[in-house]
Design an enzyme around this catalytic site. Structure first.
Site, PDB file in Angstrom:
ATOM      1  N   ALA A 278      -2.245   6.044  -1.372  1.00 28.74           N
ATOM      2  CA  ALA A 278      -2.635   6.200  -2.822  1.00 28.74           C
ATOM      3  C   ALA A 278      -2.060   5.304  -3.973  1.00 28.74           C
ATOM      4  O   ALA A 278      -2.539   5.454  -5.104  1.00 28.74           O
ATOM      5  CB  ALA A 278      -2.164   7.843  -3.183  1.00 28.74           C
ATOM      6  N   HIS A 279      -1.419   4.556  -3.290  1.00 27.83           N
ATOM      7  CA  HIS A 279      -0.604   3.442  -4.309  1.00 27.83           C
ATOM      8  C   HIS A 279      -0.958   1.946  -3.860  1.00 27.83           C
ATOM      9  O   HIS A 279      -0.722   1.545  -2.796  1.00 27.83           O
ATOM     10  CB  HIS A 279       0.676   3.633  -4.444  1.00 27.83           C
ATOM     11  CG  HIS A 279       1.104   5.086  -4.950  1.00 27.83           C
ATOM     12  ND1 HIS A 279       2.236   5.741  -4.477  1.00 27.83           N
ATOM     13  CD2 HIS A 279       0.545   5.959  -5.485  1.00 27.83           C
ATOM     14  CE1 HIS A 279       2.326   6.836  -4.957  1.00 27.83           C
ATOM     15  NE2 HIS A 279       1.319   6.919  -5.598  1.00 27.83           N
ATOM     16  N   GLN A 280      -1.679   1.279  -4.630  1.00 27.04           N
ATOM     17  CA  GLN A 280      -1.677  -0.256  -4.142  1.00 27.04           C
ATOM     18  C   GLN A 280      -1.254  -1.063  -5.294  1.00 27.04           C
ATOM     19  O   GLN A 280      -1.401  -1.032  -6.432  1.00 27.04           O
ATOM     20  CB  GLN A 280      -3.368  -0.475  -4.178  1.00 27.04           C
ATOM     21  CG  GLN A 280      -4.108   0.383  -3.291  1.00 27.04           C
ATOM     22  CD  GLN A 280      -4.590   1.866  -3.792  1.00 27.04           C
ATOM     23  OE1 GLN A 280      -5.060   1.812  -4.864  1.00 27.04           O
ATOM     24  NE2 GLN A 280      -4.475   2.888  -3.080  1.00 27.04           N
TER      25      GLN A 280
ATOM     26  N   LEU B  45       0.796  -1.434   0.043  1.00 30.66           N
ATOM     27  CA  LEU B  45       0.158   0.125   0.043  1.00 30.66           C
ATOM     28  C   LEU B  45       0.838   1.281  -0.065  1.00 30.66           C
ATOM     29  O   LEU B  45       0.234   2.437   0.077  1.00 30.66           O
ATOM     30  CB  LEU B  45      -0.955   0.187   1.223  1.00 30.66           C
ATOM     31  CG  LEU B  45      -1.896  -0.905   1.266  1.00 30.66           C
ATOM     32  CD1 LEU B  45      -2.955  -1.018   2.741  1.00 30.66           C
ATOM     33  CD2 LEU B  45      -3.065  -0.837   0.047  1.00 30.66           C
TER      34      LEU B  45
END
Length: 803
Positions: free
Chosen positions: A734-736, A556
């Site tokens: 904000a990044h997965q 994440l």
């Protein structure tokens, strides 16, 4: 009381164990789940009945009474000496603004979290005297009869004391409850708009709402289009300016009447379409579309594959769950944009509420709402993936070519014409401390001074897939985009002579807006899934794939932040008085947590960058100490800079659905975030902040100008060393990535180096879920580069089928 006491004791045990890191968290979570179930099974009849009630029905009168009291606790009417808009802001309570009704509607319609039932139960409990005593303790008692009171009957002072006690409680469930209700109340209040798209707080906090330049340009373009509607060529240019370059390739399936028109539009593009009667059976398809390739998702992965295949002459159908929000169709208003352009309206969190998750869900996916950072895959990452994970792709010439191609397509560059508030603070702080700050490569021009790109790009100068690869798709004449269509499952058939099944297309739903969902089939030669790391695994599992790695290894990029206030009311304000925290390029400067100047981005385990925070997100992250304090803090919104730390996480989680995510940071991740937080606080102070702090629930801050160096150092050390896994400091993502990772065998991965699944032939995955590990920097270029390579593999498959 005993039932909830058992759950609280379990939460206490969970908290102690979770601080141990490693496998202890899994055991602790298991125990918590066990006690929550036990609580549910053994609770008094009234509570059990409420817990089992339909979570999707409207809140009861009792629940609404508690909710209104909570909203007014967080945002009361405050006595003040201000005047004008500031006075109105302080005097207006949440109830006076209509916030409780909007929160109630949000809980009913938009919140999909698996613990939603606990919210409903807690609201109901607070409407009873015994439930209030269980959740609030002795603070809820009165010295006068009746001695036991319900939460709405308590004074504002007592309610505020109780809410603060929840935020710092020893019991995990109470901290989770505090975070949840805080998000609901503050996010709604600061993003809700009236008929004129205004919010009662915005003028007082020096915020204009939508970008003023955007408003003016929209009116000008609409007037121009009306004036020149007799000049067809210019009208077409105006339409593209108004609606974006994809408007010719968008086909909306809203209802059965529109389906016939949509079928005709699809046939004009050369797609064979068969219309069926949906009345035969509820689950029967109403339409069958045939094509060479179907791509599920239109973001950085799906958009690239779709553009490459269409340019090569293949017929491509792109299915997108979200809507098409192009240029002047945008609102650039935080609340409406989040509801329309983000997954689950931006209301996604891990199962324990420890990580708040943002993911795009619109045509263009995350590339439409991201912050422009376009960083190539760091060489230390490609070496790791190539050497340690034996993935030759990442040391190949094809991958190097892919990064060059996608960066050229997006117009990636690193120059800055005028740096915005937050980034100027980050850069100056680094310079003062001798840290090495670098320019962030971006897919926008050097003069792109816009702080609203997280809500969509107003002029198309941010080159996401909706302005690049999907434009190729539409202009080729070989592809269409179907927004508002959610894939149900991947259709498969037996493959003669092979144990693997073969993909033959996708079944999807549409017509959600009409209230009656219909099913449609896309029959294709190849199927590409690019729904993102949170949505791709559930689709595969719904489709019967059994690879045990599906949904595992989720990373994440956990983020925590520090803030600094730079008042404008000084002799020589810096940043300049006209600059605001929400304006300017969102990301133009960054540094690593280590200070060596020759390090590439992401080295050392974490990076330091700046976020885009409009009033809603700002309010839910800032510590809440009282109703008066949060309003005073919001008055400083436009001159409060934020700097965040992003870790390349070793810890991981699982995803069963976009609303059912579990995640556990490892100790090394927490340590890297703490090191970065210490550095971020020092950067803010060195840049000239008057006041600095973090988002920890204690809400401590320090006036840098009025304390000794020793006091300052002590503050920074104490605040940066606080635990980050205890629900007392908001963690964001904000990044997965990584939930269907790439590998060399089915034992530990979901796809091979070609991007094809081990289980199903002709089924490819092209999004961030294929990352072997966390990346450590903004992932857009890496997603697009891998997708470009996967597209070459898909082309080879299609050529074989054609021959």
């Amino acid at each position: 009381m005993g039932y909830f006491g058992a759950a609280a004791a379990a939460a206490e045990e969970v908290e102690v164990e979770s601080c141990g890191g490693g496998g202890g968290d899994d055991e602790a979570k298991r125990k918590l789940d066990h006690y929550v179930i036990e609580l549910h099974d053994g609770a008094p009849a009234e509570i059990l009945e409420h817990a089992n009630s339909n979570n999707n029905c409207s809140l009861s009168a009792a629940e609404m009474e508690s909710l209104a009291a909570l909203c007014d606790t967080f945002l009361p009417s405050v006595v003040n000496t201000a005047d004008g808009s500031a006075a109105m802001f302080f005097e207006t309570s949440a109830s006076a603004a209509g916030t409780p009704e909007k929160v109630g509607k949000m809980i009913k319609e938009r919140v999909k979290h698996p613990k939603k039932w606990l919210v409903r139960v807690s609201l109901w409990m607070l409407s009873t005297w015994y439930g209030t005593y269980i959740l609030c303790g002795n603070r809820s008692l009165s010295h006068h009869f009746p001695y036991f009171q319900t939460f709405p009957k308590l004074s504002q002072t007592k309610r505020e004391q109780i809410v603060v006690s929840w935020s710092l409680s020893y019991f995990f469930l109470l901290r989770m409850w505090f975070r949840t209700i805080k998000i609901f109340c503050l996010l709604t209040f600061f993003t809700q708009v009236d008929d004129k798209t205004n919010n009662i707080s915005w003028q007082a906090i020096d915020y204009p709402g939508a970008d003023p330049q955007f408003k003016a340009k929209t009116k000008q373009l609409e007037a121009s289009n009306q004036k020149e509607n007799d000049r067809s060529r210019e009208v077409e240019e105006d339409k593209e300016e108004l609606y974006g370059p994809l408007f010719k390739g968008i086909v909306n399936l809203d209802n059965q009447q529109a389906a016939a028109a949509a079928a005709e539009a699809l046939r004009k593009f050369g797609f064979p379409v068969t219309l069926l009667s949906p009345m035969i059976k509820a689950s029967s398809p109403s339409m069958i579309i045939k094509c060479d390739a179907v791509v599920v998702g239109s973001g950085s992965g799906g958009g690239v594959v779709a553009g490459v295949l269409a340019n090569a002459g293949y017929k491509v159908v792109v299915l997108e769950k979200g809507s098409y929000c192009a240029r002047t169709n945008l609102s650039l208003l935080e609340g409406p944009a989040m509801e329309e352009m983000y997954l689950s309206s931006g209301l996604v969190a891990t199962d324990n509420m420890n990580v708040l998750v943002l993911a795009g869900s619109t045509v263009g996916g995350g590339s439409t709402v991201n912050w422009s950072a376009s960083i190539q895959t760091p060489s230390h990452v490609t070496r790791e993936w190539s050497d340690e994970y034996e993935l030759e792709l990442f040391s190949s010439n094809l991958y190097k070519e892919a990064m060059e191609v996608v960066c050229k397509k997006m117009g990636v560059q690193s120059e800055i014409h005028n740096e915005g508030f937050n980034n100027a603070v980050l850069r100056k702080g680094c310079e003062e401390l001798g840290y090495h700050a670098i320019n962030i490569p971006r897919n926008s021009t050097s003069d792109h001074y816009c702080g609203w790109c997280c809500l969509g790009c107003k002029d198309g100068r941010k080159k996401g897939t909706a302005e690049t690869w999907l434009v190729d798709l539409v202009r080729s004449g070989n592809g269409v985009i179907l927004p508002g269509c959610e894939a149900i499952n991947i259709r498969k058939e037996k493959n003669d002579g092979s144990e693997r099944n073969r993909a033959k297309g996708v079944a999807f739903e549409f017509g959600c807006g009409s209230g009656v969902k219909q099913v449609c089939l896309v029959e294709s030669k190849v199927t590409i899934v690019a729904c993102g790391a949170l949505s791709t695994p559930p689709l595969l599992l719904r489709s019967g794939l059994r690879n045990p790695n599906i949904g595992k290894n989720l990373h994440l990029h956990p983020v925590t932040m520090a803030w600094g206030h730079f008042p404008a009311e000084t002799d020589k304000p810096w940043p300049e008085e006209h600059k605001k925290s929400y304006e300017g390029g969102i990301m133009t400067a960054m540094c690593n947590i280590r200070s060596e100047p020759d390090q590439e981005p992401g080295s050392g385990g974490a990076v330091i960058q700046t976020p885009a925070l409009h009033p809603g997100l700002f309010s839910i992250l800032m510590p809440w100490l009282s109703g008066s304090n949060i309003k005073q803090r919001m008055r400083k919104f436009s001159r409060t800079a934020h700097v965040f730390v992003l870790a390349r996480d070793k810890g991981s989680g699982t995803v069963k659905s976009p609303n059912c995510i579990s995640y556990n940071m490892e100790e090394v991740d927490e340590e890297n975030l703490q090191k970065g937080l210490e550095k971020a606080l020092k950067i803010l102070a060195a840049a000239g902040a008057e006041e600095i702090g973090t988002h920890h629930n204690k809400g401590r801050s320090i006036n840098v100008k009025k304390v000794s160096y020793r006091e300052y150092e002590k503050f920074v050390k104490e605040e940066s060393s606080r635990a980050l896994k205890d629900l007392k400091t908001p963690i964001c993502s904000a990044h997965q990535m990584g939930s269907c990772r790439m590998g060399i065998g089915a034992r530990d991965s979901v796809v091979d180096q070609r991007g094809e699944t081990w289980e199903v032939e002709g089924l490819f995955i092209a999004d961030s879920s294929v990352f072997p590990t966390a990346l450590g920097v903004n992932p857009m270029v890496t997603v697009q580069a891998i997708a470009y390579c996967t597209a070459q593999s898909v082309l080879e498959t299609l050529k074989r089928k054609r021959n």
